[in-house]
Design an enzyme around this catalytic site. Structure first.
Site, PDB file in Angstrom:
ATOM      1  N   GLY A 250     -10.381  -5.742   7.268  1.00  0.00           N
ATOM      2  CA  GLY A 250     -10.580  -4.307   7.080  1.00  0.00           C
ATOM      3  C   GLY A 250      -9.907  -3.825   5.803  1.00  0.00           C
ATOM      4  O   GLY A 250      -9.283  -4.593   5.071  1.00  0.00           O
TER       5      GLY A 250
ATOM      6  N   ASP B 168      -6.166  -8.303   6.548  1.00  0.00           N
ATOM      7  CA  ASP B 168      -7.248  -8.782   7.404  1.00  0.00           C
ATOM      8  C   ASP B 168      -8.571  -8.327   6.785  1.00  0.00           C
ATOM      9  O   ASP B 168      -8.597  -7.919   5.624  1.00  0.00           O
ATOM     10  CB  ASP B 168      -7.057  -8.335   8.868  1.00  0.00           C
ATOM     11  CG  ASP B 168      -7.219  -6.833   9.031  1.00  0.00           C
ATOM     12  OD1 ASP B 168      -7.592  -6.143   8.044  1.00  0.00           O
ATOM     13  OD2 ASP B 168      -6.984  -6.332  10.152  1.00  0.00           O
TER      14      ASP B 168
ATOM     15  N   HIS C  38       0.846  -1.199   0.000  1.00  0.00           N
ATOM     16  CA  HIS C  38       0.000   0.000   0.000  1.00  0.00           C
ATOM     17  C   HIS C  38       0.883   1.251   0.000  1.00  0.00           C
ATOM     18  O   HIS C  38       1.806   1.363   0.816  1.00  0.00           O
ATOM     19  CB  HIS C  38      -0.890  -0.007   1.248  1.00  0.00           C
ATOM     20  CG  HIS C  38      -1.798   1.178   1.305  1.00  0.00           C
ATOM     21  ND1 HIS C  38      -2.971   1.246   0.583  1.00  0.00           N
ATOM     22  CD2 HIS C  38      -1.672   2.361   1.949  1.00  0.00           C
ATOM     23  CE1 HIS C  38      -3.540   2.413   0.798  1.00  0.00           C
ATOM     24  NE2 HIS C  38      -2.769   3.113   1.624  1.00  0.00           N
TER      25      HIS C  38
ATOM     26  N   ASP D  32      -6.959  -2.055   4.480  1.00  0.00           N
ATOM     27  CA  ASP D  32      -5.581  -1.637   4.795  1.00  0.00           C
ATOM     28  C   ASP D  32      -5.335  -1.542   6.300  1.00  0.00           C
ATOM     29  O   ASP D  32      -4.574  -0.678   6.758  1.00  0.00           O
ATOM     30  CB  ASP D  32      -5.254  -0.308   4.095  1.00  0.00           C
ATOM     31  CG  ASP D  32      -5.435  -0.384   2.586  1.00  0.00           C
ATOM     32  OD1 ASP D  32      -5.090  -1.423   2.006  1.00  0.00           O
ATOM     33  OD2 ASP D  32      -5.926   0.589   1.985  1.00  0.00           O
TER      34      ASP D  32
END
Ligand code: GRF
Length: 196
Positions: A142, A140, A108, A144
């Site tokens: 979520g 996971d 990211h 990022d």
């Protein structure tokens, strides 16, 4: 040898860097397939290296879970030890994340937890950040939000535009991604321990 499936959505410069690095047998990892959510330009890198590719577009499915099920069937055919999201611009549903995490990593272009989401470079510029960078993290459920594996800072220059800043981030990102996959392959990074 760690077998890796890479998922991309765009130009695939991170993928290309990984393909080049994994040519060296001492690296310890091999890219066994590359997948995408669209007929992305970056798939050409895989084809040049003789690596099989697949495309599974969410538009052909009524739910994200059904899309992910078919994406998983394509991935599982190659029996990977690790899945790398390298510019894969889709949020993966929990059936997918649950099947692979912590052996599912993402790169990211910001210093998470700052600037999550699909416009990280633009958001950093608009916020007037003096420093941004890149984060490699475990995926996971979520957006990022997963545990960080590695980060590297990149300075924001006074007259940067989004393209120039992103290109400078990507220089660091490619190197950090290569080093991270190498260290996972060589058991210097333990994803299960990081995810605890
Ligand atoms: C990377 O900066 C990635 O982190 C972001 O999109 C970019 C993809 O670049 N999400 P590429 O397709 O690897 O050239």
């Amino acid at each position: 040898m760690l077998s890796v499936v890479v998922l991309i959505s765009g130009s695939g410069s991170n993928l290309n860097a990984l393909l080049e690095a994994t040519e060296n047998p001492l690296f310890g990892a091999k890219i066994v397939a590359v997948g995408s959510d669209n007929p992305a330009d970056g798939l050409a890198h895989a084809e040049r290296f003789g690596v099989p590719t697949f495309v599974v577009s969410p538009g052909s499915f009524d739910t994200r879970e059904n899309w992910a099920t078919v994406l998983m069937a394509n991935i599982n055919h190659f029996k990977p030890d690790l899945i790398v999201l390298a510019g894969f611009m889709r949020i993966l549903p929990s059936n997918f994340v649950g099947a692979y995490s912590p052996n599912l990593i993402n790169t990211h272009p910001s210093l998470l937890p700052q600037f999550p989401g699909g416009h990280a470079v633009r958001d950093a510029l608009y916020a007037g950040a003096k420093t941004t960078g890149v984060t490699i993290h475990i995926v996971d459920e979520g957006v990022d939000t997963g545990p960080h594996i590695a980060q590297r800072e990149v300075e924001v220059l006074p007259d940067d535009n989004e393209f120039e800043l992103h290109e400078r981030i990507k220089v660091q990102e490619r190197e950090l991604l290569i080093n991270t996959v190498r260290d996972i392959a060589q058991n210097k990074i333990n994803l299960a321990a990081i995810s605890k």
